[in-house]
Design a protein around this motif. Structure first.
Motif, PDB file in Angstrom:
ATOM      1  N   ASP A  33       0.876  -1.301  -0.014  1.00 39.02           N
ATOM      2  CA  ASP A  33      -0.047  -0.065  -0.143  1.00 39.02           C
ATOM      3  C   ASP A  33       1.028   1.360   0.089  1.00 39.02           C
ATOM      4  O   ASP A  33       0.433   2.203   0.559  1.00 39.02           O
ATOM      5  CB  ASP A  33      -0.776  -0.036   1.272  1.00 39.02           C
ATOM      6  CG  ASP A  33      -0.129   0.279   2.572  1.00 39.02           C
ATOM      7  OD1 ASP A  33       1.252  -0.119   2.649  1.00 39.02           O
ATOM      8  OD2 ASP A  33      -0.612   0.451   3.572  1.00 39.02           O
ATOM      9  N   TRP A  34       2.063   1.248  -0.629  1.00 38.84           N
ATOM     10  CA  TRP A  34       2.863   2.277  -0.515  1.00 38.84           C
ATOM     11  C   TRP A  34       2.576   3.485  -1.130  1.00 38.84           C
ATOM     12  O   TRP A  34       2.051   3.483  -2.316  1.00 38.84           O
ATOM     13  CB  TRP A  34       4.381   1.910  -0.815  1.00 38.84           C
ATOM     14  CG  TRP A  34       5.024   0.785  -0.007  1.00 38.84           C
ATOM     15  CD1 TRP A  34       4.448   0.192   1.225  1.00 38.84           C
ATOM     16  CD2 TRP A  34       6.088  -0.052  -0.101  1.00 38.84           C
ATOM     17  NE1 TRP A  34       5.078  -0.694   1.555  1.00 38.84           N
ATOM     18  CE2 TRP A  34       6.246  -0.837   0.827  1.00 38.84           C
ATOM     19  CE3 TRP A  34       7.185   0.050  -1.274  1.00 38.84           C
ATOM     20  CZ2 TRP A  34       7.501  -1.785   0.873  1.00 38.84           C
ATOM     21  CZ3 TRP A  34       8.288  -0.759  -1.243  1.00 38.84           C
ATOM     22  CH2 TRP A  34       8.292  -1.777  -0.174  1.00 38.84           C
ATOM     23  N   ASN A  35       2.935   4.515  -0.681  1.00 39.21           N
ATOM     24  CA  ASN A  35       2.609   5.820  -1.424  1.00 39.21           C
ATOM     25  C   ASN A  35       3.791   6.376  -2.223  1.00 39.21           C
ATOM     26  O   ASN A  35       5.018   6.361  -1.565  1.00 39.21           O
ATOM     27  CB  ASN A  35       2.037   7.003  -0.527  1.00 39.21           C
ATOM     28  CG  ASN A  35       0.859   6.557   0.344  1.00 39.21           C
ATOM     29  OD1 ASN A  35      -0.289   5.891  -0.316  1.00 39.21           O
ATOM     30  ND2 ASN A  35       0.466   6.917   1.483  1.00 39.21           N
ATOM     31  N   SER A  36       3.499   7.164  -3.121  1.00 38.21           N
ATOM     32  CA  SER A  36       4.595   8.006  -3.855  1.00 38.21           C
ATOM     33  C   SER A  36       4.714   9.304  -2.867  1.00 38.21           C
ATOM     34  O   SER A  36       3.751   9.777  -2.410  1.00 38.21           O
ATOM     35  CB  SER A  36       4.221   8.036  -5.261  1.00 38.21           C
ATOM     36  OG  SER A  36       4.089   9.509  -5.611  1.00 38.21           O
ATOM     37  N   GLY A  58       2.216  11.910  -4.025  1.00 40.52           N
ATOM     38  CA  GLY A  58       0.775  11.580  -3.742  1.00 40.52           C
ATOM     39  C   GLY A  58       0.437  10.467  -4.737  1.00 40.52           C
ATOM     40  O   GLY A  58       1.231   9.986  -5.674  1.00 40.52           O
ATOM     41  N   GLY A  59      -0.520   9.772  -4.537  1.00 43.60           N
ATOM     42  CA  GLY A  59      -0.979   8.398  -5.295  1.00 43.60           C
ATOM     43  C   GLY A  59      -0.042   7.273  -4.879  1.00 43.60           C
ATOM     44  O   GLY A  59       1.015   7.151  -3.966  1.00 43.60           O
ATOM     45  N   PRO A  60      -0.397   6.172  -5.667  1.00 45.03           N
ATOM     46  CA  PRO A  60       0.484   4.913  -5.339  1.00 45.03           C
ATOM     47  C   PRO A  60       1.867   4.871  -5.638  1.00 45.03           C
ATOM     48  O   PRO A  60       2.132   5.638  -6.663  1.00 45.03           O
ATOM     49  CB  PRO A  60      -0.382   3.685  -6.024  1.00 45.03           C
ATOM     50  CG  PRO A  60      -1.054   4.540  -7.059  1.00 45.03           C
ATOM     51  CD  PRO A  60      -1.224   6.049  -6.463  1.00 45.03           C
ATOM     52  N   ALA A  61       2.536   4.037  -5.083  1.00 47.92           N
ATOM     53  CA  ALA A  61       4.122   4.037  -5.517  1.00 47.92           C
ATOM     54  C   ALA A  61       4.146   2.932  -6.470  1.00 47.92           C
ATOM     55  O   ALA A  61       5.388   2.391  -6.854  1.00 47.92           O
ATOM     56  CB  ALA A  61       5.147   3.812  -4.167  1.00 47.92           C
ATOM     57  N   TRP A  96       2.728   0.772   4.806  1.00 44.21           N
ATOM     58  CA  TRP A  96       3.384   2.189   4.682  1.00 44.21           C
ATOM     59  C   TRP A  96       3.179   3.014   6.041  1.00 44.21           C
ATOM     60  O   TRP A  96       3.943   3.433   6.182  1.00 44.21           O
ATOM     61  CB  TRP A  96       2.396   3.051   3.553  1.00 44.21           C
ATOM     62  CG  TRP A  96       3.097   4.252   3.195  1.00 44.21           C
ATOM     63  CD1 TRP A  96       2.493   5.565   3.550  1.00 44.21           C
ATOM     64  CD2 TRP A  96       4.001   4.653   2.567  1.00 44.21           C
ATOM     65  NE1 TRP A  96       3.365   6.457   3.165  1.00 44.21           N
ATOM     66  CE2 TRP A  96       4.358   6.170   2.563  1.00 44.21           C
ATOM     67  CE3 TRP A  96       5.086   3.785   2.149  1.00 44.21           C
ATOM     68  CZ2 TRP A  96       5.496   6.773   2.086  1.00 44.21           C
ATOM     69  CZ3 TRP A  96       6.566   4.604   1.289  1.00 44.21           C
ATOM     70  CH2 TRP A  96       6.582   6.057   1.485  1.00 44.21           C
ATOM     71  N   THR A 106       3.342  17.129  -8.641  1.00 41.22           N
ATOM     72  CA  THR A 106       2.713  16.866  -7.131  1.00 41.22           C
ATOM     73  C   THR A 106       1.376  17.635  -7.294  1.00 41.22           C
ATOM     74  O   THR A 106       0.395  17.026  -6.505  1.00 41.22           O
ATOM     75  CB  THR A 106       3.708  17.825  -6.412  1.00 41.22           C
ATOM     76  OG1 THR A 106       3.803  19.120  -6.584  1.00 41.22           O
ATOM     77  CG2 THR A 106       5.010  17.044  -6.085  1.00 41.22           C
ATOM     78  N   ARG A 162      -0.733  14.820  -8.747  1.00 44.00           N
ATOM     79  CA  ARG A 162      -0.938  13.459  -8.247  1.00 44.00           C
ATOM     80  C   ARG A 162      -1.336  13.765  -6.907  1.00 44.00           C
ATOM     81  O   ARG A 162      -2.059  12.634  -6.193  1.00 44.00           O
ATOM     82  CB  ARG A 162       0.597  12.798  -7.905  1.00 44.00           C
ATOM     83  CG  ARG A 162       1.037  12.532  -9.517  1.00 44.00           C
ATOM     84  CD  ARG A 162       2.629  11.517  -9.232  1.00 44.00           C
ATOM     85  NE  ARG A 162       2.320  10.469  -8.336  1.00 44.00           N
ATOM     86  CZ  ARG A 162       1.989   9.149  -8.812  1.00 44.00           C
ATOM     87  NH1 ARG A 162       1.760   8.965  -9.969  1.00 44.00           N
ATOM     88  NH2 ARG A 162       1.858   8.207  -7.943  1.00 44.00           N
ATOM     89  N   SER A 163      -1.181  14.688  -6.298  1.00 44.63           N
ATOM     90  CA  SER A 163      -1.863  15.109  -5.098  1.00 44.63           C
ATOM     91  C   SER A 163      -3.296  15.573  -5.023  1.00 44.63           C
ATOM     92  O   SER A 163      -3.928  15.747  -4.152  1.00 44.63           O
ATOM     93  CB  SER A 163      -1.049  16.044  -4.181  1.00 44.63           C
ATOM     94  OG  SER A 163      -1.385  17.427  -4.573  1.00 44.63           O
TER      95      SER A 163
END
Ligand code: GLC
Ligand code: CA
Length: 564
Positions: free
Chosen positions: A156-159, A162-165, A231, A422, A425-426
């Motif tokens: 479930d990691w984030n970039s 923002g948004g998924p990694a 995360w 940013t 994505r955010s």
């Protein structure tokens, strides 16, 4: 060689420690100067503005990425580390630029982006074309998904933007990207990756580059266990506001600031030291201060950015403590400190220092960048005072293009003109960094204020006219004249790296430097008595009353030998 002292140039060129107290000017090439008039700044544009850099009196320029890139992240998504974006020029132009800067005694630092490539990089394209589990995929961080048919990301990691990694590729696997999906993270355990970056360092070293700025230097090395932690676990205790003990001891986090980075940078160091004078490097490492020492050590990159002043309020106590702590840390690793107020990632400091107490630049942007909340007069006065204070400190000073014009942040870029990932994505919960990346105003008129032939993609506000180089060049009271004067004086005054604090009472921060000169800043709102000595330079307007230091002002003084 206008405006430069040839002896000083020779001294700087041959001196292995040139960087220790250098003034480094960051150029964000796409918004500096556009020579061919297509709206994008280019290397020829920098060449055409060399007099500006020379007259400003900087020791080095740092060029943000100019490599081929689709600009998913302003060029920090690199397609080819050993070439120049055709939009910006070519290698021959780059060589001419290096020669021209060196002729003026200005060193050249390039930005190296080793945590991730772009998704258009040849090796990532090879990885996509190859099968899951292939050696090509192993140069990046591919994993199978979870859930039915692996349709869920591996974790479930984030970039950071923002948004998924994780992003899925057509055959169903997923790859890790701590920034945008167009910036896949390298696998630094792979020998090819390590070897390729050593080659890149030599490539630029052989072209005459003097040093590197290392992008997110704390990330590269990763250790992804078979069972990926959540995360929440990864970030536990990493925010100062989170009292929970961190899940991982320092140096052993799976994703960042791992001890094994020392090994990687020791290899880089061997390359740096094979040049004479050795190439330099400065780490962009978002780590706690006590960990920064590792990156800044001699065996490692040699210097690391101090970002502590980037969000510090205008307050004598905070400045004093940050300076004291960082000088001690630098001494610990045998390096010199760095001082930074602005760069391409933060709200410009002329704006920050004019916002209401407790309001960050990011929040101001997000809440609509209300001009009524931005006190530009106070902001600029404090920015100039802060800059003059930092210029008097031992260590190197990093300037960001436009701050020598006192340029404020552009707070009102329309949503449909924004470029920073940013922001997208955010989903707009962060307005991003575009407001610090608007093309510079060189003249007070014209469709791009002298930047180039047509209006640049990030719109320049009409008030840019008041901040142009043309408007300020011949005005002795301008911010540009102030920067020139300060940098010239700094060169003359600095003799060693010693500093002795002066105890001057509340709201004042002052210190004496080797060779008998003094800097004092008044952070308060009322004039305060100046220590004895002849005033060499003030960051703002003097008061009618002699012997008093105005509010929000820094003075440099020399003790008058006849009177002392
Ligand atoms: C650094 C750069 C920033 C970039 C990020 C990812 O923080 O300064 O501009 O977006 O790394 O490369
Ligand atoms: Ca151009």
């Amino acid at each position: 060689m206008a405006n430069t002292d040839e002896v000083a140039i020779e001294r700087r060129r041959g001196d292995a420690g040139w960087w220790r107290q250098a003034t480094v000017y960051q150029i964000y090439p796409r918004s500096f100067a556009d020579a061919n008039g297509d709206g994008v700044g280019d290397l020829e544009g920098i060449l055409s503005r060399i007099d500006h850099l020379d007259q400003l009196g900087v020791d080095a320029v740092w060029l943000s990425p100019f490599y081929p890139s689709a600009l998913a992240d302003g060029g920090y998504d690199v397609d080819d580390y050993r070439d120049v974006s055709p939009e910006l020029g070519d290698l021959a132009t780059f060589d001419r630029l290096v020669t021209a800067l060196h002729e003026r005694g200005i060193k050249v630092i390039v930005d190296i982006v080793p945590n991730h490539s772009s998704n258009r990089h040849r090796l990532f394209q090879d990885a996509l074309a190859a099968a899951p589990g292939s050696p090509e995929r192993d140069r990046y961080l591919f994993r199978d998904g979870t859930g039915p048919r692996g349709a869920e990301p591996p974790s479930d990691w984030n970039s950071f933007f923002g948004g998924p990694a994780w992003t899925r590729v057509p055959d169903g696997q997923w790859y890790l990207h701590l920034f945008t999906a167009e910036q896949p993270d390298w696998n630094w355990h792979h020998p090819d990756v390590r070897a390729d970056f050593l080659r890149t360092l030599r490539f630029w070293g052989d072209r005459g580059v003097d040093g590197f700025r290392v992008d997110v230097a704390h990330l590269l090395a990763k250790d992804l266990p078979a069972e990926l932690p959540s995360w929440a676990e990864l970030t536990r205790g990493t925010d100062p506001a989170d009292p929970a003990p961190p899940r991982y001891p320092a140096g052993h986090h799976p994703l960042w600031d791992r001890d094994e980075l020392d090994e990687i940078y020791a290899q880089w160091r061997a390359v740096f030291d094979s040049y004479s004078p050795p190439l330099t490097a400065v780490a962009e490492a978002w780590v706690p201060a006590e960990r920064r020492v590792r990156y800044a050590s001699k065996q490692n990159l040699g210097q690391a950015f101090t970002f502590d002043l980037l969000e510090t309020p205008w307050d004598a106590g905070s400045f004093h403590q940050i300076i004291r702590d960082n000088l001690a840390l630098a001494a610990k690793s045998g390096t010199s400190s760095t001082w930074v107020f602005s760069n391409h990632d933060v709200v410009r400091h002329a704006t920050r220092f004019g916002l209401p107490k407790g309001m960050s630049g990011r929040r101001w942007l997000l809440e609509g960048a209300d001009p009524a909340l931005e006190d530009r007069v106070t902001g600029l006065r404090r920015a100039r005072a802060a800059t003059l204070l930092a210029m008097a400190l031992p260590g190197s000073m990093y300037l960001y293009q436009g701050e020598e014009l006192g340029l404020p942040e552009v707070g009102d870029i329309p949503a449909d003109r924004r470029q920073d990932p940013t922001y997208f994505r955010s989903k707009g919960t962060d307005l991003g960094r575009d407001g610090a990346r608007v093309a510079l105003p060189w003249t007070s008129t014209g469709v791009s204020f002298g930047f180039g032939g047509c209006a640049p993609p990030l719109p320049q506000p009409t008030w840019f006219a008041d901040f142009s180089v043309e408007r300020q060049r011949d005005d002795p009271a301008s911010t540009l004249s102030f920067y020139r004067h300060a940098l010239r004086l700094r060169r003359e005054l600095i003799q060693d790296e010693t500093l002795e604090w002066l105890n001057l009472g509340p709201d004042l921060v002052g210190f004496r430097r080797g060779g008998g000169w003094t800097a004092v800043t008044n952070f308060g709102s009322r004039p305060r008595p100046l220590p004895a000595g002849d005033v060499l330079l003030l960051s703002g307007e003097p008061l009618d009353a002699p012997g008093l230091l105005p509010a929000d002002t820094t003075a440099w003084l020399r003790r008058d030998s006849l009177r002392s």
